[in-house]
Design a protein around this motif. Structure first.
Motif, mmCIF file in Angstrom:
data_model
loop_
_atom_site.group_PDB
_atom_site.id
_atom_site.type_symbol
_atom_site.label_atom_id
_atom_site.label_comp_id
_atom_site.label_asym_id
_atom_site.label_seq_id
_atom_site.Cartn_x
_atom_site.Cartn_y
_atom_site.Cartn_z
ATOM 1 N N SER A 147 38.008 -13.252 64.584
ATOM 2 C CA SER A 147 38.583 -12.019 65.117
ATOM 3 C C SER A 147 39.340 -11.235 64.052
ATOM 4 C CB SER A 147 39.519 -12.334 66.294
ATOM 5 O OG SER A 147 40.545 -13.219 65.888
ATOM 6 N N TRP A 148 39.912 -11.930 63.069
ATOM 7 C CA TRP A 148 40.583 -11.260 61.955
ATOM 8 C C TRP A 148 39.626 -11.018 60.792
ATOM 9 C CZ3 TRP A 148 45.002 -8.778 62.157
ATOM 10 C CH2 TRP A 148 45.926 -9.130 63.149
ATOM 11 N N PHE A 149 38.637 -11.861 60.672
ATOM 12 C CA PHE A 149 37.692 -11.754 59.556
ATOM 13 C C PHE A 149 36.935 -10.432 59.595
ATOM 14 C CE2 PHE A 149 33.979 -12.650 56.989
ATOM 15 C CZ PHE A 149 34.486 -13.445 55.973
ATOM 16 N N ILE A 150 36.593 -9.967 60.794
ATOM 17 C CA ILE A 150 35.796 -8.741 60.893
ATOM 18 C C ILE A 150 36.604 -7.491 60.553
ATOM 19 C CG2 ILE A 150 34.205 -9.685 62.598
ATOM 20 C CD1 ILE A 150 35.804 -8.229 64.734
ATOM 21 N N VAL A 151 37.931 -7.616 60.504
ATOM 22 C CA VAL A 151 38.765 -6.472 60.115
ATOM 23 C C VAL A 151 38.459 -6.064 58.677
ATOM 24 C CG1 VAL A 151 41.142 -5.647 59.830
ATOM 25 C CG2 VAL A 151 40.558 -7.114 61.751
ATOM 26 N N VAL A 152 37.893 -7.002 57.911
ATOM 27 C CA VAL A 152 37.515 -6.709 56.526
ATOM 28 C C VAL A 152 36.553 -5.526 56.471
ATOM 29 C CG1 VAL A 152 36.306 -7.606 54.490
ATOM 30 C CG2 VAL A 152 37.870 -9.072 55.756
ATOM 31 N N PHE A 153 35.691 -5.396 57.475
ATOM 32 C CA PHE A 153 34.736 -4.291 57.492
ATOM 33 C C PHE A 153 35.453 -2.947 57.611
ATOM 34 C CE2 PHE A 153 32.266 -7.937 58.964
ATOM 35 C CZ PHE A 153 31.150 -7.840 58.155
ATOM 36 N N LEU A 154 36.530 -2.922 58.390
ATOM 37 C CA LEU A 154 37.329 -1.698 58.497
ATOM 38 C C LEU A 154 38.033 -1.398 57.174
ATOM 39 C CD1 LEU A 154 39.099 -1.762 61.997
ATOM 40 C CD2 LEU A 154 37.337 -0.197 61.194
ATOM 41 N N VAL A 155 38.555 -2.447 56.550
ATOM 42 C CA VAL A 155 39.237 -2.286 55.262
ATOM 43 C C VAL A 155 38.265 -1.739 54.221
ATOM 44 C CG1 VAL A 155 40.386 -3.505 53.376
ATOM 45 C CG2 VAL A 155 40.910 -4.103 55.751
ATOM 46 N N GLU A 156 37.051 -2.261 54.229
ATOM 47 C CA GLU A 156 36.030 -1.804 53.269
ATOM 48 C C GLU A 156 35.714 -0.323 53.474
ATOM 49 O OE1 GLU A 156 31.508 -3.034 51.808
ATOM 50 O OE2 GLU A 156 32.347 -3.852 53.665
ATOM 51 N N GLY A 157 35.501 0.078 54.727
ATOM 52 C CA GLY A 157 35.198 1.480 55.011
ATOM 53 C C GLY A 157 36.334 2.405 54.612
#
Length: 266
Positions: A147-157
């Motif tokens: 659930s926290w790991f996928i926040v990386v995609f937001l950080v990348e964008g």
């Protein structure tokens, strides 16, 4: 680097969680035509031909993509709420769909493509890619949850969008004042219609298999299949990079390259 990090992430998440992530990414990607609208190459062409209207072209393209991203978020989450039973997958779809809000800043990529200076965009993308890869490795090391790991995609964008804007403002010494050219927008959407249809077909071919598999199997099976599909598509970037670099030459009226040479390169 990408292959190694992908393998590490797959091993860390395991087939089931990776299957949930793969399914959610494929689901959201099916709606990405709403942000693309087939206008990418058209914006490059407009920036080449109408160099005196750079601000109007960039801001119109940005607002079109922002509208498309908003539609993507709405439709993808409404449909997922109806069709998807697992709460975790619906949550992942929500987070991944929000990333497309940053896609509107990709119009600055088209600006540098039109100037045949894609190396600057390549440097930004490569830098963010490496930093995000290191972040993923760190998250694996501290054993963080999906659930926290996928926040990386937001950080990348966000990182790519911020660097695009920062580089454009510092390098070109310009700012974009938002102005929406209705006639230009209508022309772009109308011309991009066939490209959009083609893009939709490509999205279905590339992603629908995982969604169908999830309907008849479980997340475990989707995870196993997704890893194989990801590795098989790793080399697609070569053709994409070449075509994006050469397309502005084909669009330019003053190109010194002969038509056969450009066609072969594309």
């Amino acid at each position: 680097v990408g292959v190694g990090v992908t393998a590490a992430v797959a091993r860390y998440l395991g087939p089931t969680q990776l299957g949930q992530l793969t399914y959610a990414r494929s689901f959201v990607t099916l709606f990405s035509f709403l942000t693309d609208l087939g206008i990418g190459a058209l914006l490059v062409r407009e920036l080449i031909i109408n160099q005196g209207r750079t601000n109007a072209v960039l801001s119109t393209g940005m607002l079109l993509k922002l509208f498309g991203a908003s539609m993507l978020i709405i439709f993808s989450n409404i449909i997922s709420f109806i069709l998807v039973e697992e709460k975790m997958i619906r949550y992942i779809i929500l987070v991944l769909s929000l990333k497309y809000l940053y896609e509107c800043f990709n119009v600055l990529d088209y600006y540098y493509q039109a100037k045949v200076r894609s190396k600057y965009i390549a440097i930004i993308n490569s830098t963010v890619f490496i930093l995000v890869a290191l972040l993923k490795v760190f998250l694996i090391y501290i054993n963080i949850s999906l659930s926290w790991f996928i926040v990386v995609f937001l950080v990348e964008g966000f990182a790519i969008a911020w660097l695009f804007v920062w580089f454009f403002m510092s390098k070109e010494k310009e700012t974009i004042s938002l102005q929406f050219d209705i006639s230009l927008a209508k022309g772009l959407v109308k011309e991009g219609m066939l490209l959009t249809i083609s893009f939709i077909a490509t999205l279905i071919i590339m992603n629908f298999d995982k969604i169908i598999l999830a309907q008849y199997q479980d997340s475990f099976a989707v995870g196993i299949y997704g890893v194989a599909a990801t590795f098989s598509a790793t080399w697609y970037f070569i053709a994409t990079a070449v075509s994006k670099s050469i397309a502005p030459i084909a669009s330019s009226r003053n190109s010194s390259y002969s038509i056969p040479v450009v066609v072969i390169l594309l």
